[in-house]
Design an enzyme around this catalytic site. Structure first.
Site, PDB file in Angstrom:
ATOM      1  N   GLY A  33       0.917  -1.020   0.528  1.00 47.98           N
ATOM      2  CA  GLY A  33       0.243   0.266   0.307  1.00 47.98           C
ATOM      3  C   GLY A  33       1.018   1.505   0.167  1.00 47.98           C
ATOM      4  O   GLY A  33       1.597   1.023  -0.510  1.00 47.98           O
ATOM      5  N   ASN A  34       0.139   2.498  -0.143  1.00 49.96           N
ATOM      6  CA  ASN A  34       0.919   3.563   0.221  1.00 49.96           C
ATOM      7  C   ASN A  34       0.350   4.982   1.202  1.00 49.96           C
ATOM      8  O   ASN A  34      -0.422   3.951   1.620  1.00 49.96           O
ATOM      9  CB  ASN A  34       0.860   3.855  -1.199  1.00 49.96           C
ATOM     10  CG  ASN A  34      -0.506   4.658  -2.084  1.00 49.96           C
ATOM     11  OD1 ASN A  34      -1.320   5.784  -0.972  1.00 49.96           O
ATOM     12  ND2 ASN A  34      -1.079   4.100  -2.489  1.00 49.96           N
TER      13      ASN A  34
END
Ligand code: CTP
Ligand code: CA
Length: 228
Positions: A33-34
């Protein structure tokens, strides 16, 4: 956002905003993810609704309640975001892509939790490319529809922030690109933001550091005169 409740300049306009960051699963409990919080996209949706627009917010893992009057479509992965945005886009006058879409995803998703004591050591994770939703929106856009991208850039030895951003705007083919200079670090999750709005016609409008609502209002100011 300067009394946006008193202006209705987006009345009758249909707007799709994507926000947040996609999560690409590795197994039932883990993902790539980020750090995108979704705050800027959330502000764009809220301000547009307050100014009279009919707003759909495609929200990738955004931890916030729906802004008043906004229809939220929750998504997880880039593929889900693509499906949701492309389903809503044909009816829209404007599509704004603030979501941080993962460029790559794990090539396969394990059906059961990966165990550290299994015989094989997973020394690398094979990745495949995700679809570029913004590029696809540009190729599929309806007559008069505006497509707006966002980009977080840093300067490097091949060019400064604006040079990278201008190249990206040309590469993507969208109408506007809202550029955040993230060279200093620490924009993600912050309540404030600053940006430059680049247009395909060559203009650049600087948005002074302010709340994400103020940046959202500035983006809508750039969009309005370009709507048919
Ligand atoms: N975007 C998208 N689909 C992707 C990747 C990005 O729709 N798979 C959109 C983002 O929502 C954003 C814009 O494209 O509006 C620019 O994203 P960015 O990551 O800056 O562009 P990339 O072409 O992926 O370039 P980079 O190599 O700098 O990551
Ligand atoms: Ca990217």
């Amino acid at each position: 956002a300067g009394g946006d409740v008193l202006r209705a300049d987006l009345t009758g306009r249909r707007v799709v905003v994507s926000a947040g960051g996609t999560r690409e699963p590795l197994d039932p409990v883990r993902y790539l993810g980020n750090r995108s919080s979704g705050k800027q996209g959330w502000a764009l949706a809220r301000v547009a609704a307050a100014r009279g627009a009919e707003v759909v917010l495609v929200a990738a893992n955004v931890d916030a309640p729906a802004p008043f009057g906004v229809r939220v479509v929750p998504v997880g992965t880039a593929e889900e975001l693509r499906t949701a945005v492309l389903a809503e886009a044909p009816e829209a006058d404007v599509v704004v892509m603030t979501a941080a879409v993962a460029d790559f995803r794990p090539a396969s998703v394990a059906a059961t939790k990966l165990k550290k004591d299994s015989a094989r050591e997973p020394d690398s994770v094979p990745l495949v490319r995700n679809p570029d939703v913004l590029a696809e929106l540009v190729t599929k856009r309806t007559p008069g529809q505006l497509v707006v991208g966002f980009a977080a850039e840093t300067g490097d030895d091949t060019g400064d922030v604006l040079a990278h951003a201008r190249a990206k705007l040309a590469r993507k083919g969208c109408d506007l690109l809202v550029v955040n200079d993230v060279s200093g670090g620490g924009v993600f999750g912050r309540p404030d933001n600053a940006a430059v709005v680049l247009a395909a016609d060559g203009t650049a409008t600087e948005v002074p550091r302010g709340s994400k609502d103020a940046v959202a209002a500035a983006v809508w100011e750039a969009v309005l005169p370009r709507l048919p």
